[in-house]
Design a protein around this motif. Structure first.
Motif, PDB file in Angstrom:
ATOM      1  N   LYS A  87      -6.888 -24.126   2.567  1.00 27.03           N
ATOM      2  CA  LYS A  87      -7.505 -25.446   2.461  1.00 27.03           C
ATOM      3  C   LYS A  87      -6.463 -26.493   2.094  1.00 27.03           C
ATOM      4  N   ALA A  88      -5.529 -26.143   1.223  1.00 23.83           N
ATOM      5  CA  ALA A  88      -4.467 -27.073   0.840  1.00 23.83           C
ATOM      6  C   ALA A  88      -3.635 -27.473   2.052  1.00 23.83           C
ATOM      7  N   GLY A  89      -3.402 -26.535   2.941  1.00 22.99           N
ATOM      8  CA  GLY A  89      -2.649 -26.838   4.153  1.00 22.99           C
ATOM      9  C   GLY A  89      -3.393 -27.792   5.062  1.00 22.99           C
ATOM     10  N   PHE A  90      -4.691 -27.553   5.239  1.00 23.92           N
ATOM     11  CA  PHE A  90      -5.511 -28.457   6.054  1.00 23.92           C
ATOM     12  C   PHE A  90      -5.547 -29.855   5.436  1.00 23.92           C
TER      13      PHE A  90
ATOM     14  N   PHE B  24     -14.067 -32.929  -2.479  1.00 21.30           N
ATOM     15  CA  PHE B  24     -13.263 -33.173  -3.669  1.00 21.30           C
ATOM     16  C   PHE B  24     -13.831 -34.214  -4.633  1.00 21.30           C
ATOM     17  N   GLU B  25     -15.014 -34.765  -4.364  1.00 19.27           N
ATOM     18  CA  GLU B  25     -15.751 -35.613  -5.319  1.00 19.27           C
ATOM     19  C   GLU B  25     -14.873 -36.703  -5.955  1.00 19.27           C
ATOM     20  N   PRO B  26     -14.408 -37.670  -5.170  1.00 14.60           N
ATOM     21  CA  PRO B  26     -13.470 -38.663  -5.703  1.00 14.60           C
ATOM     22  C   PRO B  26     -14.137 -39.796  -6.466  1.00 14.60           C
ATOM     23  N   TRP B  27     -15.083 -39.491  -7.325  1.00 10.94           N
ATOM     24  CA  TRP B  27     -15.850 -40.560  -7.971  1.00 10.94           C
ATOM     25  C   TRP B  27     -16.130 -40.276  -9.434  1.00 10.94           C
ATOM     26  N   LYS B  28     -16.517 -41.347 -10.108  1.00 14.02           N
ATOM     27  CA  LYS B  28     -17.035 -41.275 -11.470  1.00 14.02           C
ATOM     28  C   LYS B  28     -18.054 -42.390 -11.613  1.00 14.02           C
ATOM     29  N   PHE B  29     -19.125 -42.137 -12.358  1.00 16.16           N
ATOM     30  CA  PHE B  29     -20.211 -43.102 -12.520  1.00 16.16           C
ATOM     31  C   PHE B  29     -20.247 -43.579 -13.978  1.00 16.16           C
TER      32      PHE B  29
ATOM     33  N   GLN C  26      -2.279 -31.718   5.998  1.00 17.09           N
ATOM     34  CA  GLN C  26      -2.218 -32.173   7.388  1.00 17.09           C
ATOM     35  C   GLN C  26      -3.101 -33.398   7.598  1.00 17.09           C
ATOM     36  N   PHE C  27      -4.299 -33.358   7.035  1.00 16.68           N
ATOM     37  CA  PHE C  27      -5.247 -34.468   7.156  1.00 16.68           C
ATOM     38  C   PHE C  27      -4.666 -35.748   6.556  1.00 16.68           C
ATOM     39  N   GLN C  28      -4.088 -35.642   5.371  1.00 14.66           N
ATOM     40  CA  GLN C  28      -3.596 -36.826   4.667  1.00 14.66           C
ATOM     41  C   GLN C  28      -2.300 -37.377   5.267  1.00 14.66           C
ATOM     42  N   THR C  29      -1.398 -36.501   5.679  1.00 17.81           N
ATOM     43  CA  THR C  29      -0.083 -36.960   6.115  1.00 17.81           C
ATOM     44  C   THR C  29      -0.017 -37.312   7.594  1.00 17.81           C
TER      45      THR C  29
ATOM     46  N   ARG D 200     -11.300 -42.351  -7.316  1.00 17.71           N
ATOM     47  CA  ARG D 200     -10.031 -41.786  -7.755  1.00 17.71           C
ATOM     48  C   ARG D 200      -8.871 -42.346  -6.936  1.00 17.71           C
ATOM     49  N   LYS D 201      -7.744 -42.539  -7.600  1.00 18.35           N
ATOM     50  CA  LYS D 201      -6.544 -43.068  -6.965  1.00 18.35           C
ATOM     51  C   LYS D 201      -5.646 -41.928  -6.465  1.00 18.35           C
ATOM     52  N   GLU D 202      -4.500 -42.333  -5.940  1.00 14.29           N
ATOM     53  CA  GLU D 202      -3.556 -41.384  -5.361  1.00 14.29           C
ATOM     54  C   GLU D 202      -3.138 -40.305  -6.359  1.00 14.29           C
ATOM     55  N   ALA D 203      -3.019 -40.646  -7.632  1.00 15.04           N
ATOM     56  CA  ALA D 203      -2.588 -39.675  -8.646  1.00 15.04           C
ATOM     57  C   ALA D 203      -3.474 -38.442  -8.663  1.00 15.04           C
ATOM     58  N   ASP D 204      -4.752 -38.608  -8.319  1.00 18.14           N
ATOM     59  CA  ASP D 204      -5.682 -37.478  -8.289  1.00 18.14           C
ATOM     60  C   ASP D 204      -5.938 -36.949  -6.889  1.00 18.14           C
ATOM     61  N   MET D 205      -5.860 -37.815  -5.872  1.00 20.83           N
ATOM     62  CA  MET D 205      -6.304 -37.421  -4.540  1.00 20.83           C
ATOM     63  C   MET D 205      -5.183 -36.969  -3.609  1.00 20.83           C
ATOM     64  N   HIS D 206      -3.929 -37.156  -3.971  1.00 23.03           N
ATOM     65  CA  HIS D 206      -2.801 -36.697  -3.156  1.00 23.03           C
ATOM     66  C   HIS D 206      -2.876 -35.178  -3.000  1.00 23.03           C
ATOM     67  N   PHE D 207      -2.432 -34.672  -1.863  1.00 19.75           N
ATOM     68  CA  PHE D 207      -2.557 -33.240  -1.599  1.00 19.75           C
ATOM     69  C   PHE D 207      -1.838 -32.377  -2.638  1.00 19.75           C
ATOM     70  N   GLY D 208      -0.851 -32.951  -3.330  1.00 19.88           N
ATOM     71  CA  GLY D 208      -0.137 -32.193  -4.350  1.00 19.88           C
ATOM     72  C   GLY D 208      -0.641 -32.420  -5.769  1.00 19.88           C
ATOM     73  N   ALA D 209      -1.726 -33.169  -5.928  1.00 18.68           N
ATOM     74  CA  ALA D 209      -2.202 -33.555  -7.264  1.00 18.68           C
ATOM     75  C   ALA D 209      -2.803 -32.373  -8.031  1.00 18.68           C
TER      76      ALA D 209
END
Length: 223
Positions: free
Chosen positions: A119-122, A49-54, A125-128, A89-98
């Protein structure tokens, strides 16, 4: 892999050190720095999910402002050929429902709808349950930050392979820095936070010999 290639890689790791100041007369070429950036862009991340910016800071006035809140880059900010702030990236982008997660699966990796759902289900599960990342925004942000260090390491490693020096930097006042960045319009503070920084250039002085624990002291085999 040939012994020669393996030795070239190890030589690059031996060459790399945390450069405290750089030769201001030498600049990294556009092609070579794009190569370094590509190493960051192509780095692996959890679930891809590439949680970065440069953010590449070349403006001298902005670098002077950064010095006031970045005690760990007093020598690097004025002298580095290129200076990069790596955002996570913060929770606003990385939460499973974002929205960002849904958009990434559908528009970046272009997954079929049935794979998106699986994948969304996995991911949920991973996050929660597996990592308990939804327990706080800080837990989610710290998880994103850990992943940016994969990109950081790859960027410094490939830079060393082509003779470019670097220095990773954590010595900064994050709160003051993020306020400054928001005031300068450099990022969206609701979606990103500063993970780390890294300076690139060419060494001004030769470093001390590299020291590390012996491999047998840090590697445990379970056969």
């Amino acid at each position: 892999m040939s012994a020669n290639i393996r030795q070239q890689v190890l030589d690059a790791f031996a060459f790399r050190h945390a450069c405290k100041s750089f030769d201001t007369e030498k600049k990294i070429s556009e092609d070579e720095f794009n190569f370094v950036l590509e190493a960051g862009r192509l780095s692996p991340s959890s679930f891809g999910f590439e949680p970065w910016k440069f953010v590449v800071v070349q403006n001298p006035e902005m670098r002077e402002k950064l010095k006031t809140v970045t005690w760990g880059a007093q020598g690097q900010l004025p002298t580095a050929s290129h200076f990069v702030m790596i955002l996570a990236r913060k929770e606003a982008d990385m939460h499973f429902g974002a929205d960002y997660i849904q958009q990434h699966m559908r528009e970046v990796t272009m997954l079929p709808e049935e794979i998106v759902e699986m994948k969304a289900g996995f991911y949920k599960q991973f996050q929660t349950a597996d990592f308990n990342l939804t327990e706080s925004p800080r837990a989610m942000f710290d998880w994103s930050c850990k992943q940016t260090y994969i990109a950081l390491g790859n960027m410094m490693s490939v830079a060393a392979q082509i003779g470019i020096d670097s220095c990773p930097i954590e010595g900064f006042d994050r709160e003051a820095l993020e306020v400054m960045m928001a005031e300068e319009g450099l990022y969206d503070s609701s979606r990103f936070g500063v993970s780390c920084m890294v300076a690139f250039g060419y060494r001004e002085n030769e470093p001390f010999p590299k020291t590390r624990h012996a491999q047998q002291d840090i590697v445990q085999w379970v056969n």
